[in-house]
Structures are given as structure tokens and as C-alpha cells.
Design a protein around this motif. Structure first.
Motif, PDB file in Angstrom:
ATOM      1  N   GLN A 166       0.834  -1.216   0.000  1.00  0.00           N
ATOM      2  CA  GLN A 166       0.000   0.000   0.000  1.00  0.00           C
ATOM      3  C   GLN A 166       0.870   1.267   0.000  1.00  0.00           C
ATOM      4  OE1 GLN A 166      -3.694  -0.387   2.615  1.00  0.00           O
ATOM      5  NE2 GLN A 166      -2.485  -2.078   3.400  1.00  0.00           N
ATOM      6  N   ILE A 167       1.965   1.239   0.768  1.00  0.00           N
ATOM      7  CA  ILE A 167       2.855   2.411   0.816  1.00  0.00           C
ATOM      8  C   ILE A 167       3.552   2.586  -0.539  1.00  0.00           C
ATOM      9  CG2 ILE A 167       4.955   3.367   1.888  1.00  0.00           C
ATOM     10  CD1 ILE A 167       4.022   2.005   4.537  1.00  0.00           C
ATOM     11  N   ALA A 168       3.988   1.478  -1.128  1.00  0.00           N
ATOM     12  CA  ALA A 168       4.680   1.535  -2.426  1.00  0.00           C
ATOM     13  C   ALA A 168       3.777   2.127  -3.492  1.00  0.00           C
ATOM     14  CB  ALA A 168       5.129   0.132  -2.835  1.00  0.00           C
ATOM     15  N   LYS A 169       2.521   1.717  -3.491  1.00  0.00           N
ATOM     16  CA  LYS A 169       1.580   2.255  -4.482  1.00  0.00           C
ATOM     17  C   LYS A 169       1.376   3.751  -4.261  1.00  0.00           C
ATOM     18  CE  LYS A 169      -0.060   0.899  -7.423  1.00  0.00           C
ATOM     19  NZ  LYS A 169       0.566   0.897  -8.777  1.00  0.00           N
ATOM     20  N   HIS A 170       1.291   4.142  -2.987  1.00  0.00           N
ATOM     21  CA  HIS A 170       1.123   5.568  -2.689  1.00  0.00           C
ATOM     22  C   HIS A 170       2.330   6.376  -3.187  1.00  0.00           C
ATOM     23  CE1 HIS A 170      -0.065   9.212  -0.705  1.00  0.00           C
ATOM     24  NE2 HIS A 170       1.109   9.275  -0.100  1.00  0.00           N
ATOM     25  N   LEU A 171       3.519   5.758  -3.119  1.00  0.00           N
ATOM     26  CA  LEU A 171       4.734   6.443  -3.575  1.00  0.00           C
ATOM     27  C   LEU A 171       4.824   6.466  -5.103  1.00  0.00           C
ATOM     28  CD1 LEU A 171       7.256   4.883  -0.999  1.00  0.00           C
ATOM     29  CD2 LEU A 171       6.347   7.225  -0.966  1.00  0.00           C
ATOM     30  N   GLY A 172       3.923   5.747  -5.769  1.00  0.00           N
ATOM     31  CA  GLY A 172       3.887   5.759  -7.228  1.00  0.00           C
ATOM     32  C   GLY A 172       4.751   4.697  -7.883  1.00  0.00           C
ATOM     33  N   ALA A 173       5.113   3.653  -7.121  1.00  0.00           N
ATOM     34  CA  ALA A 173       5.960   2.596  -7.689  1.00  0.00           C
ATOM     35  C   ALA A 173       5.109   1.524  -8.383  1.00  0.00           C
ATOM     36  CB  ALA A 173       6.779   1.948  -6.572  1.00  0.00           C
ATOM     37  N   TYR A 174       5.671   0.914  -9.434  1.00  0.00           N
ATOM     38  CA  TYR A 174       5.048  -0.271 -10.045  1.00  0.00           C
ATOM     39  C   TYR A 174       5.376  -1.426  -9.107  1.00  0.00           C
ATOM     40  CZ  TYR A 174       3.669  -3.780 -13.429  1.00  0.00           C
ATOM     41  OH  TYR A 174       3.048  -4.830 -14.036  1.00  0.00           O
ATOM     42  N   THR A 175       4.344  -2.045  -8.545  1.00  0.00           N
ATOM     43  CA  THR A 175       4.549  -2.939  -7.392  1.00  0.00           C
ATOM     44  C   THR A 175       4.147  -4.375  -7.695  1.00  0.00           C
ATOM     45  OG1 THR A 175       4.098  -1.030  -5.990  1.00  0.00           O
ATOM     46  CG2 THR A 175       4.050  -3.187  -4.928  1.00  0.00           C
TER      47      THR A 175
END
Ligand SMILES: NC(=O)c1ccc[n+]([C@@H]2O[C@H](COP(=O)([O-])OP(=O)(O)OC[C@H]3O[C@@H](n4cnc5c(N)ncnc54)[C@H](OP(=O)(O)O)[C@@H]3O)[C@@H](O)[C@H]2O)c1
Length: 314
Positions: A166-175
Motif C-alpha cells: 500500500q505504501i509503495a503504491k502511494h509512492l507511485g511505484a510499479y509494485t
């Protein structure tokens, strides 16, 4: 007050419910009446004599496991200006030290706490502590994940993993997240762009050129985590079992590999509180246990199959 004391290292039968004195607070601490406690794999490792057990044993005081709490402040230390009696707070207390969280009251340094957002429950807050802090400190403090990066989160359905996605997606990373097939929909629902079934798919066949890997598995995944990472990318390992020698060898491949250990941090807790309040991250609680059933909570974490988090209510 009621507290659960670890009499000695061993099975869940070594966890003993006892009546002991309410802890006295220091000038920089607050006393918290605990409403909910979260359980992590480190609780189990320490109970069985590994991880922090020797450190806690060397303190010559009764060992009370647990670090993650949410509750209400009932007393404030003389130098604390940041919190007031009656406020609801949550945090990871004194990690990696003696948290003493399996108790009705916990003395906690004010600098390690955040106000619990009023729109979330004590249960939801209590679980967003060690696991959420680990995800935050790995992705933000250490790896500095940024928009557009490709990142891989192992055990994406677990405590740390479900916050990390969830944090990675918020940071805009392809996860990309790994899990078993049964947790595929859960991992995708957290926002992952791809899910890999670690039981049937070979990591190296599915992913390459990754900027950052959060590896909470170790042993079985070390080499494949490094193999799918691009040169000058980063792999952070959470398990403590990887030797310095092994890390040195992995680093010689041009990938930046290291271990981290999460640390209590009130400023990081405040970031997590803000994310919870705004719904940027959500805690998934798969099991709730009453305080008297702490042994069952330990046995659930020991399965290694927990979806999201479990919580113990006090
Ligand atoms: N260094 C630190 O500061 C730090 C901090 C926190 C945690 N940790 C360590 O990190 C590890 C994970 O912690 P956690 O709280 O996230 O544990 P957890 O919640 O107990 O993890 C359970 C999850 O792991 C998944 N899983 C099990 N084997 C897997 C595999 N081979 N590949 C992918 N997923 C797998 C399971 O998914 P399936 O059911 O789908 O298999 C399950 O959802 C623990 O060893 C913990 O001690 C270290």
C-alpha cells in the motif's frame, strides 16, 4: 494489573497470566491503559529463546513480551508536553528493547507515540505499528522508493508486506507482490500491479530489472531476489539470519544488499497515523483474540500463513 510473563524460553505454555504492579513512569514517559496489542513473528522468536530473548533475559527483570499497542493515556510524565491525559495513542514501544506490551498498562516514551486517528479503532491502530513501521522505514527511510520505480515485495499478504504494497503504491511505484495463489486477490486488492505465486512460479522467469526488493523471507529467496534486481538496485533483507559474509558476496554483484532492523520512532508513527486517517493505508485484521487467549494468537502467527495482521484485545 494483569500481565503475561514469559517464565522461560519455550512453547506457549511458558506464557503465564499474572497480577503485577502497574509500572511507574519516568519523566519522559506516559502511562497507557492498553486497549489492543499486535503480535509479530519476533514475539514468537523471542518466546522460543531466539531473537531478543538473551537481551531481555540479561536485564534480570520479568520478561513481558510485545511491543505494539494502542490505548488511552492515564498519566503523563513531568517533562512530557506533547500528550495529555485521556488522549488515545498508539506505537511500537522500545523496540528493539523491552516493550512490555502484554499488559493492561504500559509505560511508554512519549517520543515513540502518535495520536490515534479518531476515525480508526484501537485494533486497527495497534496492528499498524511494528509491521507498518518496518514497511515505512524500509521503503522510505532506507530505499527512498520513488515514483515510476519497479519494486518487488515478498510475502505481500503478510503483516509487513500488506502495508509495504500500500505504501509503495502511494509512492507511485510499479509494485509486484509474492504470495500463494489463495492470497492472489488479496494482494491485488492492496493495489499491487502484479502478483507472483511463489509456490508455482519461478521468480527469475516472471520479473527482471527491479529497482528495489523487500525480502522478508531470506534463505529460500536471497539469490533470486538479487538475480531479478538491476545493477545499482537495492535489496533489503528483514530476516536476521543472513551472514555479513553472504551480504558481502551479494554486494559484489553490483546490487546494494543489506539487512535492516526496525526502530521505535514517533515521527514515523505520525506519518503512519496520517496515512491511516486518510485511508491511504488500511490494516487488514484476519483474527481477533481476547487477552486470555494470547497462546492462540502466538500459534496463529507461528503458522507463517497469517493474512494481514492479528490483534489481541485487552
Ligand atoms: N528486520 C526487521 O526489523 C523486521 C521487522 C518486521 C518483520 N521482520 C521479519 O520479517 C518476516 C515477515 O514478517 P511479517 O510480520 O510480515 O510475517 P507474517 O505476517 O507472519 O507473514 C505471513 C505471510 O507470509 C507469507 N509467506 C510465507 N512464506 C512465503 C514465501 N515463501 N513467499 C512469499 N510469501 C510467503 C504468507 O502468505 P501465503 O499464506 O500466501 O503463503 C503469509 O501471508 C518475519 O521473519 C519477521 O520476523 C523483520
Amino acid at each position: 494489573m494483569k500481565a503475561i510473563i514469559l517464565k522461560e524460553a519455550g512453547g506457549v505454555e511458558k506464557l503465564e497470566l499474572m497480577d503485577i504492579a502497574i509500572p511507574a513512569i519516568k519523566h519522559d514517559e506516559v502511562l497507557i491503559q492498553v486497549k489492543a496489542i499486535s503480535i509479530n513473528p519476533v514475539d514468537i522468536k523471542t518466546r522460543t529463546g531466539k531473537s531478543l530473548y538473551d537481551e531481555l533475559k540479561s536485564r534480570n527483570e520479568p520478561i513481558i513480551l510485545g511491543w505494539d499497542i494502542s490505548g488511552v493515556i492515564t498519566e503523563v510524565g513531568s517533562s512530557v508536553t506533547t500528550f495529555k491525559k485521556g488522549e488515545e495513542v498508539f506505537g511500537m514501544i522500545n523496540f528493539p528493547g523491552h516493550g512490555k506490551a502484554y499488559a493492561e498498562y504500559v509505560a511508554a516514551p512519549a517520543s515513540q507515540l502518535a495520536l490515534k486517528p479518531s476515525n480508526i479503532s484501537h485494533e486497527t491502530a495497534a496492528v499498524a505499528t511494528l509491521a507498518a513501521l518496518t514497511a515505512w522505514q524500509a521503503l522510505v527511510t532506507h530505499a527512498k522508493v520513488s515514483k515510476g520505480q519497479k519494486i518487488l515485495i515478498h510475502a505481500a499478504a503478510g503483516g509487513v508486506g500488506h502495508y509495504a504494497v500500500q505504501i509503495a503504491k502511494h509512492l507511485g511505484a510499479y509494485t509486484i507482490g509474492t504470495s500463494s495463489a489463495g492470497n492472489r486477490d488479496f494482494v491485488l486488492s492492496l493495489g499491487a500491479d502484479e502478483q507472483i505465486d511463489y509456490k508455482t512460479q519461478r521468480l527469475e522467469d516472471e520479473v527482471n530489472n527491479v529497482d528495489f526488493v523487500l525480502d522478508s523471507i531470506g534463505e529460500a529467496t536471497i539469490d533470486s531476489s538479487v538475480a531479478v534486481t538491476k545493477k545499482r538496485g537495492t535489496v533489503i533483507f528483514l530476516p536476521s539470519g543472513i551472514s555479513d559474509e553472504k551480504l558481502k558476496k551479494l554486494n559484489s554483484n553490483g546490487v546494494n544488499c543489506y539487512r535492516i532492523l526496525v526502530k521505535s520512532n514517533g515521527d514515523d508513527m505520525k506519518q503512519i497515523a496520517g496515512f491511516l486517517e486518510k485511508g491511504i493505508i488500511k490494516s487488514n485484521i484476519s483474527h481477533v483474540f481476547p487477552f486470555e487467549k494470547m497462546a492462540e494468537a502466538h500459534l496463529q502467527i507461528e503458522t507463517g500463513k497469517t493474512k494481514g495482521k492479528i490483534v489481541v484485545t485487552v
